[in-house]
Design an enzyme around this catalytic site. Structure first.
Site, PDB file in Angstrom:
ATOM      1  N   ALA A  62      15.258  -2.005 -11.720  1.00  0.00           N
ATOM      2  CA  ALA A  62      14.537  -3.125 -11.141  1.00  0.00           C
ATOM      3  C   ALA A  62      14.021  -4.010 -12.270  1.00  0.00           C
ATOM      4  CB  ALA A  62      13.383  -2.622 -10.277  1.00  0.00           C
ATOM      5  N   GLY A 105      16.147   1.448  -9.962  1.00  0.00           N
ATOM      6  CA  GLY A 105      16.525   0.826  -8.703  1.00  0.00           C
ATOM      7  C   GLY A 105      18.027   0.690  -8.538  1.00  0.00           C
ATOM      8  N   GLU A 108      19.133   3.938  -7.197  1.00  0.00           N
ATOM      9  CA  GLU A 108      18.705   4.084  -5.808  1.00  0.00           C
ATOM     10  C   GLU A 108      19.559   3.240  -4.871  1.00  0.00           C
ATOM     11  OE1 GLU A 108      14.090   5.206  -5.787  1.00  0.00           O
ATOM     12  OE2 GLU A 108      14.511   3.359  -6.910  1.00  0.00           O
ATOM     13  N   GLU A 128      11.884   6.364 -14.051  1.00  0.00           N
ATOM     14  CA  GLU A 128      10.671   5.645 -13.674  1.00  0.00           C
ATOM     15  C   GLU A 128       9.371   6.226 -14.226  1.00  0.00           C
ATOM     16  OE1 GLU A 128      13.523   4.254 -10.395  1.00  0.00           O
ATOM     17  OE2 GLU A 128      13.265   5.990 -11.690  1.00  0.00           O
TER      18      GLU A 128
END
Length: 246
Positions: A62, A105, A108, A128
């Site tokens: 992200a 991200g 994911e 993370e």
């Protein structure tokens, strides 16, 4: 939408390319909004979705600049998680074609796909906690379902990054192809899906997503609809005629 998500539309499939190569395709709010728009389109007009990245990677995570600015209310809204759930729940299958980094991200989003294939350059994982947060967009439940609790716990707690061979060995990806063969391989999978009855494919995906206690009742209900379909009769009649049966 096509600025951060380059989209090619075909009658039976859509190819969506994460398109921020200068940022290693980091997933920002604009890209999340683009994914929502694409999902809205595919919910109305179901087609196979192939997700991939621009440049030499899928998504390195992200967008950290945006993540740093987010606060508690943003976390509770599940900005990335809600988009990835929507991707996962699309009526037709989602294929993730992964090259290079698929981290945070990006990992994911890849795990939200139904089928994942990769190049030997793949590096996938969720680091993370090293940034002071958790993998809150699906990894804590989807990764465990895919690779098992033990490996998922190690990856999420230690930040372990899997290579393509590692990911293949544990079923996180189903095939590894040379970089120049990645998209042809993704399209070959889509071709096989597209050759089947679309409603049977949709019902198969529905059954696959259903919780264990919904089976076998859900299978029977979905099959009941298919048993009455004209397409089932046509396909089975064609099969029997090719085989020389009455």
């Amino acid at each position: 939408m096509d600025d951060v998500l380059a989209i090619e539309r075909r009658p039976d499939r859509v190819i969506a390319r994460l398109n921020r190569p200068e940022k290693r395709n980091a997933i920002d709010r604009e890209m999340i909004d683009a994914l929502h728009l694409l999902c809205a389109e595919l919910e109305v007009d179901p087609r196979i979705l192939i997700l991939t990245g621009s440049g030499d990677g899928f998504a390195a995570g992200a967008d950290i600049t945006q993540l740093r600015a987010r606060r508690a209310d943003d976390a509770r809204r599940g900005i990335n998680a809600m988009a990835f759930i929507r991707v996962r729940e699309l009526p037709m299958p989602v294929i993730a074609a992964l090259d290079g980094y698929a981290l945070g991200g990006g990992a994911e989003l890849a795990c939200a796909a139904d089928i994942r294939i990769a190049t030997p350059r793949l590096k996938i994982g969720n680091p993370e906690p090293s940034l002071g947060i958790i993998a809150a967009a699906g990894a804590t439940w989807r990764l465990r379902e895919i690779v098992g609790e033990g490996l998922a716990s190690e990856m999420l707690l230690t930040g372990r990054i899997l290579t393509a061979d590692d990911a293949l060995a544990v079923g996180l990806v189903s095939a590894v192809r040379a970089p120049e063969e990645l998209m042809p391989a993704a399209h070959a999978i889509a071709d096989r899906i597209a050759a089947a009855d679309p409603l049977a494919i949709r019902h198969t995906k529905t059954a696959l997503r259903a919780p264990r206690d919904a089976h076998p009742a859900i299978d029977g209900e979905l099959q009941a609809e298919l048993f009455e379909s004209a397409e089932k009769m046509r396909r089975m009649t064609d099969f029997l005629e090719r085989k020389g049966h009455p």
